[in-house]
Write a protein that holds these residues in place. Sequence first.
Motif, PDB file in Angstrom:
ATOM      1  N   SER A 110       0.615   6.674  -6.990  1.00 44.26           N
ATOM      2  CA  SER A 110      -0.562   7.436  -6.542  1.00 44.26           C
ATOM      3  C   SER A 110      -1.807   6.562  -6.499  1.00 44.26           C
ATOM      4  O   SER A 110      -2.907   7.020  -6.767  1.00 44.26           O
ATOM      5  CB  SER A 110      -0.796   8.656  -7.443  1.00 44.26           C
ATOM      6  OG  SER A 110       0.343   9.479  -7.451  1.00 44.26           O
ATOM      7  N   ASP A 111      -1.603   5.293  -6.188  1.00 41.65           N
ATOM      8  CA  ASP A 111      -2.699   4.322  -6.156  1.00 41.65           C
ATOM      9  C   ASP A 111      -2.383   3.268  -5.099  1.00 41.65           C
ATOM     10  O   ASP A 111      -1.525   2.410  -5.323  1.00 41.65           O
ATOM     11  CB  ASP A 111      -2.851   3.669  -7.518  1.00 41.65           C
ATOM     12  CG  ASP A 111      -3.953   2.622  -7.575  1.00 41.65           C
ATOM     13  OD1 ASP A 111      -4.594   2.347  -6.542  1.00 41.65           O
ATOM     14  OD2 ASP A 111      -4.162   2.065  -8.669  1.00 41.65           O
ATOM     15  N   PRO A 112      -3.064   3.311  -3.948  1.00 38.24           N
ATOM     16  CA  PRO A 112      -2.750   2.355  -2.889  1.00 38.24           C
ATOM     17  C   PRO A 112      -2.985   0.891  -3.259  1.00 38.24           C
ATOM     18  O   PRO A 112      -2.428  -0.007  -2.642  1.00 38.24           O
ATOM     19  CB  PRO A 112      -3.656   2.777  -1.729  1.00 38.24           C
ATOM     20  CG  PRO A 112      -4.701   3.630  -2.328  1.00 38.24           C
ATOM     21  CD  PRO A 112      -4.128   4.228  -3.585  1.00 38.24           C
ATOM     22  N   LYS A 156       0.952   4.075  -3.026  1.00 40.25           N
ATOM     23  CA  LYS A 156       0.671   5.493  -2.768  1.00 40.25           C
ATOM     24  C   LYS A 156       1.838   6.368  -3.201  1.00 40.25           C
ATOM     25  O   LYS A 156       1.650   7.401  -3.837  1.00 40.25           O
ATOM     26  CB  LYS A 156       0.415   5.722  -1.280  1.00 40.25           C
ATOM     27  CG  LYS A 156      -0.937   5.276  -0.805  1.00 40.25           C
ATOM     28  CD  LYS A 156      -1.075   5.580   0.689  1.00 40.25           C
ATOM     29  CE  LYS A 156      -2.395   5.128   1.240  1.00 40.25           C
ATOM     30  NZ  LYS A 156      -2.497   5.388   2.689  1.00 40.25           N
ATOM     31  N   THR A 187       0.831  -1.205   0.000  1.00 39.49           N
ATOM     32  CA  THR A 187       0.000   0.000   0.000  1.00 39.49           C
ATOM     33  C   THR A 187       0.863   1.253   0.000  1.00 39.49           C
ATOM     34  O   THR A 187       0.607   2.197  -0.758  1.00 39.49           O
ATOM     35  CB  THR A 187      -0.944   0.002   1.216  1.00 39.49           C
ATOM     36  OG1 THR A 187      -1.764  -1.173   1.165  1.00 39.49           O
ATOM     37  CG2 THR A 187      -1.838   1.239   1.235  1.00 39.49           C
TER      38      THR A 187
END
Length: 64
Positions: free
Chosen positions: A31-33, A27, A23
């Motif tokens: 920019s995407d967990p 992030k 995660t």
Amino acid sequence: MSELDEFKTTIEKFIEKTSMTPTQFGKRFASDPLFVFQLRAGREPRTSTRKKVLEALKSAEVAA
């Protein structure tokens, strides 16, 4: 080994080496967990996304 397989291996090695959670990686670098989890499930990111992530990884390794 395909380019996508090399990309996945690079990410997994980085996560293991830095003890970063999937995660946190997602992030910070995409920019995407859910990025790593979806990658593991078969997601095939665009070439531009792969380049962006790899460039960010290189910058992070140089800074470390």
